[in-house]
Design a protein around this motif. Structure first.
Motif, PDB file in Angstrom:
ATOM      1  N   MET A  76       0.826  -1.214   0.000  1.00 41.84           N
ATOM      2  CA  MET A  76       0.000   0.000   0.000  1.00 41.84           C
ATOM      3  C   MET A  76       0.857   1.259   0.000  1.00 41.84           C
ATOM      4  SD  MET A  76      -3.479  -0.535   2.131  1.00 41.84           S
ATOM      5  CE  MET A  76      -4.508  -1.987   1.951  1.00 41.84           C
ATOM      6  N   ARG A  77       2.041   1.166   0.611  1.00 43.54           N
ATOM      7  CA  ARG A  77       2.931   2.336   0.609  1.00 43.54           C
ATOM      8  C   ARG A  77       3.428   2.636  -0.795  1.00 43.54           C
ATOM      9  NH1 ARG A  77       5.321   0.776   5.444  1.00 43.54           N
ATOM     10  NH2 ARG A  77       6.940  -0.316   4.291  1.00 43.54           N
ATOM     11  N   SER A  78       3.610   1.586  -1.612  1.00 43.00           N
ATOM     12  CA  SER A  78       4.235   1.835  -2.917  1.00 43.00           C
ATOM     13  C   SER A  78       3.248   1.815  -4.083  1.00 43.00           C
ATOM     14  CB  SER A  78       5.340   0.809  -3.171  1.00 43.00           C
ATOM     15  OG  SER A  78       4.767  -0.468  -3.156  1.00 43.00           O
ATOM     16  N   ALA A  79       2.007   1.396  -3.851  1.00 39.74           N
ATOM     17  CA  ALA A  79       1.067   1.289  -4.978  1.00 39.74           C
ATOM     18  C   ALA A  79       0.130   2.486  -5.015  1.00 39.74           C
ATOM     19  CB  ALA A  79       0.254   0.010  -4.846  1.00 39.74           C
ATOM     20  N   GLU A  80      -0.213   2.898  -6.237  1.00 41.39           N
ATOM     21  CA  GLU A  80      -1.264   3.911  -6.390  1.00 41.39           C
ATOM     22  C   GLU A  80      -2.342   3.333  -7.291  1.00 41.39           C
ATOM     23  OE1 GLU A  80      -0.316   8.038  -7.453  1.00 41.39           O
ATOM     24  OE2 GLU A  80      -2.150   8.082  -8.662  1.00 41.39           O
ATOM     25  N   GLY A  81      -3.579   3.540  -6.917  1.00 45.87           N
ATOM     26  CA  GLY A  81      -4.658   3.078  -7.783  1.00 45.87           C
ATOM     27  C   GLY A  81      -5.836   2.567  -6.991  1.00 45.87           C
ATOM     28  N   ALA A  82      -6.708   1.864  -7.718  1.00 51.91           N
ATOM     29  CA  ALA A  82      -7.905   1.291  -7.112  1.00 51.91           C
ATOM     30  C   ALA A  82      -7.680  -0.203  -6.997  1.00 51.91           C
ATOM     31  CB  ALA A  82      -9.109   1.560  -8.006  1.00 51.91           C
ATOM     32  N   TYR A  83      -7.815  -0.739  -5.807  1.00 53.96           N
ATOM     33  CA  TYR A  83      -7.679  -2.195  -5.691  1.00 53.96           C
ATOM     34  C   TYR A  83      -8.500  -2.720  -4.516  1.00 53.96           C
ATOM     35  CZ  TYR A  83      -3.760  -0.431  -2.819  1.00 53.96           C
ATOM     36  OH  TYR A  83      -2.985   0.267  -1.928  1.00 53.96           O
ATOM     37  N   SER A  84      -9.472  -3.527  -4.871  1.00 54.15           N
ATOM     38  CA  SER A  84     -10.243  -4.285  -3.887  1.00 54.15           C
ATOM     39  C   SER A  84      -9.837  -5.730  -4.108  1.00 54.15           C
ATOM     40  CB  SER A  84     -11.740  -4.109  -4.126  1.00 54.15           C
ATOM     41  OG  SER A  84     -12.143  -2.839  -3.683  1.00 54.15           O
ATOM     42  N   VAL A  85      -9.168  -6.300  -3.119  1.00 49.83           N
ATOM     43  CA  VAL A  85      -8.458  -7.564  -3.340  1.00 49.83           C
ATOM     44  C   VAL A  85      -8.972  -8.651  -2.407  1.00 49.83           C
ATOM     45  CG1 VAL A  85      -6.162  -8.646  -3.357  1.00 49.83           C
ATOM     46  CG2 VAL A  85      -6.397  -6.208  -3.871  1.00 49.83           C
ATOM     47  N   VAL A  86      -9.077  -9.859  -2.947  1.00 48.35           N
ATOM     48  CA  VAL A  86      -9.339 -11.016  -2.096  1.00 48.35           C
ATOM     49  C   VAL A  86      -8.300 -12.075  -2.453  1.00 48.35           C
ATOM     50  CG1 VAL A  86     -11.078 -11.999  -3.664  1.00 48.35           C
ATOM     51  CG2 VAL A  86     -11.117 -12.613  -1.269  1.00 48.35           C
ATOM     52  N   GLY A  87      -7.859 -12.839  -1.460  1.00 55.47           N
ATOM     53  CA  GLY A  87      -6.832 -13.824  -1.767  1.00 55.47           C
ATOM     54  C   GLY A  87      -6.717 -14.894  -0.709  1.00 55.47           C
ATOM     55  N   MET A  88      -5.826 -15.824  -0.979  1.00 52.30           N
ATOM     56  CA  MET A  88      -5.534 -16.902  -0.033  1.00 52.30           C
ATOM     57  C   MET A  88      -4.047 -17.182  -0.033  1.00 52.30           C
ATOM     58  SD  MET A  88      -8.250 -19.940  -0.256  1.00 52.30           S
ATOM     59  CE  MET A  88      -9.870 -19.740   0.397  1.00 52.30           C
ATOM     60  N   THR A  89      -3.557 -17.620   1.114  1.00 50.39           N
ATOM     61  CA  THR A  89      -2.171 -18.068   1.169  1.00 50.39           C
ATOM     62  C   THR A  89      -2.161 -19.591   1.078  1.00 50.39           C
ATOM     63  OG1 THR A  89      -2.161 -18.346   3.550  1.00 50.39           O
ATOM     64  CG2 THR A  89      -1.566 -16.167   2.714  1.00 50.39           C
ATOM     65  N   GLN A  90      -0.968 -20.104   0.806  1.00 53.96           N
ATOM     66  CA  GLN A  90      -0.813 -21.556   0.711  1.00 53.96           C
ATOM     67  C   GLN A  90      -1.206 -22.248   2.018  1.00 53.96           C
ATOM     68  OE1 GLN A  90       3.247 -22.497  -0.264  1.00 53.96           O
ATOM     69  NE2 GLN A  90       2.539 -23.417  -2.170  1.00 53.96           N
ATOM     70  N   GLU A  91      -1.087 -21.507   3.130  1.00 56.06           N
ATOM     71  CA  GLU A  91      -1.409 -22.094   4.441  1.00 56.06           C
ATOM     72  C   GLU A  91      -2.908 -22.110   4.694  1.00 56.06           C
ATOM     73  OE1 GLU A  91       1.033 -19.556   4.234  1.00 56.06           O
ATOM     74  OE2 GLU A  91       2.558 -21.120   4.085  1.00 56.06           O
ATOM     75  N   GLY A  92      -3.700 -21.567   3.765  1.00 60.27           N
ATOM     76  CA  GLY A  92      -5.154 -21.604   3.928  1.00 60.27           C
ATOM     77  C   GLY A  92      -5.734 -20.375   4.601  1.00 60.27           C
ATOM     78  N   GLU A  93      -4.931 -19.333   4.792  1.00 60.93           N
ATOM     79  CA  GLU A  93      -5.499 -18.094   5.335  1.00 60.93           C
ATOM     80  C   GLU A  93      -6.223 -17.378   4.201  1.00 60.93           C
ATOM     81  OE1 GLU A  93      -1.884 -16.525   8.123  1.00 60.93           O
ATOM     82  OE2 GLU A  93      -1.579 -16.733   5.969  1.00 60.93           O
ATOM     83  N   MET A  94      -7.388 -16.835   4.510  1.00 55.49           N
ATOM     84  CA  MET A  94      -8.093 -16.020   3.518  1.00 55.49           C
ATOM     85  C   MET A  94      -7.904 -14.558   3.918  1.00 55.49           C
ATOM     86  SD  MET A  94     -12.058 -16.279   2.326  1.00 55.49           S
ATOM     87  CE  MET A  94     -12.958 -15.240   3.462  1.00 55.49           C
ATOM     88  N   PHE A  95      -7.767 -13.690   2.929  1.00 58.27           N
ATOM     89  CA  PHE A  95      -7.593 -12.276   3.274  1.00 58.27           C
ATOM     90  C   PHE A  95      -8.272 -11.384   2.250  1.00 58.27           C
ATOM     91  CE2 PHE A  95      -4.450 -11.372   0.004  1.00 58.27           C
ATOM     92  CZ  PHE A  95      -3.818 -12.592  -0.199  1.00 58.27           C
ATOM     93  N   ALA A  96      -8.520 -10.155   2.677  1.00 57.39           N
ATOM     94  CA  ALA A  96      -9.074  -9.148   1.774  1.00 57.39           C
ATOM     95  C   ALA A  96      -8.482  -7.806   2.169  1.00 57.39           C
ATOM     96  CB  ALA A  96     -10.588  -9.100   1.897  1.00 57.39           C
ATOM     97  N   PHE A  97      -8.172  -6.983   1.197  1.00 57.53           N
ATOM     98  CA  PHE A  97      -7.754  -5.613   1.517  1.00 57.53           C
ATOM     99  C   PHE A  97      -8.222  -4.663   0.428  1.00 57.53           C
ATOM    100  CE2 PHE A  97      -3.977  -7.595  -0.460  1.00 57.53           C
ATOM    101  CZ  PHE A  97      -3.579  -6.663  -1.415  1.00 57.53           C
ATOM    102  N   ARG A  98      -8.235  -3.395   0.788  1.00 55.91           N
ATOM    103  CA  ARG A  98      -8.821  -2.387  -0.104  1.00 55.91           C
ATOM    104  C   ARG A  98      -7.954  -1.141  -0.086  1.00 55.91           C
ATOM    105  NH1 ARG A  98     -14.843  -0.076   1.067  1.00 55.91           N
ATOM    106  NH2 ARG A  98     -15.227   0.965  -0.924  1.00 55.91           N
TER     107      ARG A  98
END
Ligand code: SF4
Length: 402
Positions: A76-98
């Motif tokens: 977030m410090r280095s990106a500019e733009g619009a991003y609504s994100v959903v994802g998963m890690t290999q360990e099975g954690e689910m995450f979302a950020f905006r």
């Protein structure tokens, strides 16, 4: 993770589109996002290449990955733009950020130990998952088994929800930013149009709408103006292509297959309610079809105010030159699209109807004032070229760093 990609980044060849379909897998991450990164060039230089923005996002998150919160914070410090994100890690954690301005919508809900994230509330509704809240701008939510961790990873300077979501993109039964359902907002758009252009509204015998984004506004227009809403324009149930996001030739074809206009409007003066005029070719085709169905006069009412500038946040309006309202006034637009008049909703009324304050919305394509600095510099640069009569490059964020 399910995602329908409307690509405004990366190349268009079928094999590339397939490779970049989301969820995008890289290393230990699977990611899908709605939006568009603006500083693609600088991220490409930092990461030593990359094709589309989701690849850059994944690359940046994985670079020096210690844990997810610190990776997202650094992104977030280095990106500019619009991003609504959903994802998963290999360990099975689910995450979302905006992104810190919340330009695109994102919400989540829970039911009986099941958590779900969706761009729009309707995605939760149809799965019987009660809405919990928005993913707040600048927030990361992490689900590990039964635990939910909410973390503000970037300071938000305010909000800038895309105004075009209200007019076009969002489903009418969705609720944006915890407000009213979108269809209620669109009804108000219609009432505003009838109030603001009452002299022209009075001339019409019937009001018709371009389905489906014009329907709720037509209902509001009918209520306010007291003119019958004739459901004379129908959409083919099985043709789901969006004319807006296709090439010019495809748009014509899609429209003639998708929209059918009843000859019940023969001999009538019609008020037509549509969501927006971008390039003008879709409106021209629609007006032509309405005249072919026998309408004697056609007044086009448009819920989204004049689009005068490009979008850098994920809507395919790439240059000033392609936007009809950046070159023509209302009367000229009416002549170009073949209508007897074109009436836009004013910006003030539009904003009021959304229930948000002006500073809580992105209005970049309407005002040429963007909520992020690089997008503003790109727009200024392109505008200079446009005014000088030079050719502007499309998707400038993929090639230019300013
Ligand atoms: S520039 Fe226009 S279309 Fe793009 S995010 Fe802002 S309001 Fe939406």
């Amino acid at each position: 993770i399910a995602h329908v990609r409307y690509a405004t980044s990366g190349r268009g060849e079928p094999d590339v589109l397939l490779r970049e379909a989301q969820p995008f897998l890289m290393g230990k991450l699977a990611l899908a996002f709605n939006g568009n990164l603006v500083n693609v060039s600088s991220l490409k230089s930092e990461l030593g290449g990359g094709s589309c923005d989701v690849e850059l996002m994944a690359g940046k998150l994985l670079k020096e990955f210690r844990d997810l919160p610190s990776a997202v914070e650094s992104f977030m410090r280095s990106a500019e733009g619009a991003y609504s994100v959903v994802g998963m890690t290999q360990e099975g954690e689910m995450f979302a950020f905006r992104d810190p301005l919340g330009i695109r919508p994102l919400c989540w809900g829970k039911a009986n130990g099941l958590y779900a994230v969706s761009s729009e509330t309707v995605g939760l509704d149809i799965n019987n998952i009660p809405y919990e809240s928005e993913v707040e701008p600048g927030e990361l939510i992490l689900w590990r088994g039964e635990t939910v961790e909410r973390k503000k990873v970037a300071e938000s300077r305010g909000r800038a929800l895309c105004a075009f979501e209200f007019a076009y993109f969002a489903r009418p039964d969705s609720i944006l930013n915890g407000g009213r359902p979108v269809y209620k907002v669109r009804e108000e758009f219609g009432r505003n149009l009838a109030r603001e252009h009452s002299e022209i509204a009075k001339k019409a015998d019937v009001v018709i709408s371009i389905p489906e984004t014009g329907d709720d506004a037509a209902y509001g227009f009918h209520e306010q103006a007291g003119i019958r809403w004739e459901r004379a324009v129908r959409k083919h149930r099985f043709i789901t292509d969006r004319a807006f996001i296709s090439s010019a030739a495809q748009r014509e074809l899609i429209l003639s297959r998708k929209i059918n206009i009843s000859r019940e409007i023969k001999g009538k003066k019609v008020a037509v309610i549509d969501d927006s005029i971008v390039r003008g070719d879709t409106s021209r085709k629609i007006v032509q079809q309405i005249r072919e169905a026998g309408a004697t006069e056609v007044y086009l009412f448009v819920t989204f105010p004049k689009i005068i500038a490009p979008c850098f946040y994920g809507i395919d309006m790439a240059t000033f030159g392609e936007l009809i309202a950046s070159k023509q006034g209302e009367e000229e637009i009416a002549r170009t699209v073949g209508a007897d008049a074109v009436c836009y909703q004013s910006l003030e009324s539009f904003v009021r109807a959304t229930g948000l304050r002006r500073e809580e919305l992105c209005l970049g394509c309407l005002t040429c004032q963007y909520p992020t600095p690089l997008a503003q510099r790109m727009a200024d640069h392109m505008r200079e070229k446009f005014l000088a009569g030079e050719r502007e490059a499309g998707r400038i964020y993929e090639t230019l760093s300013l």
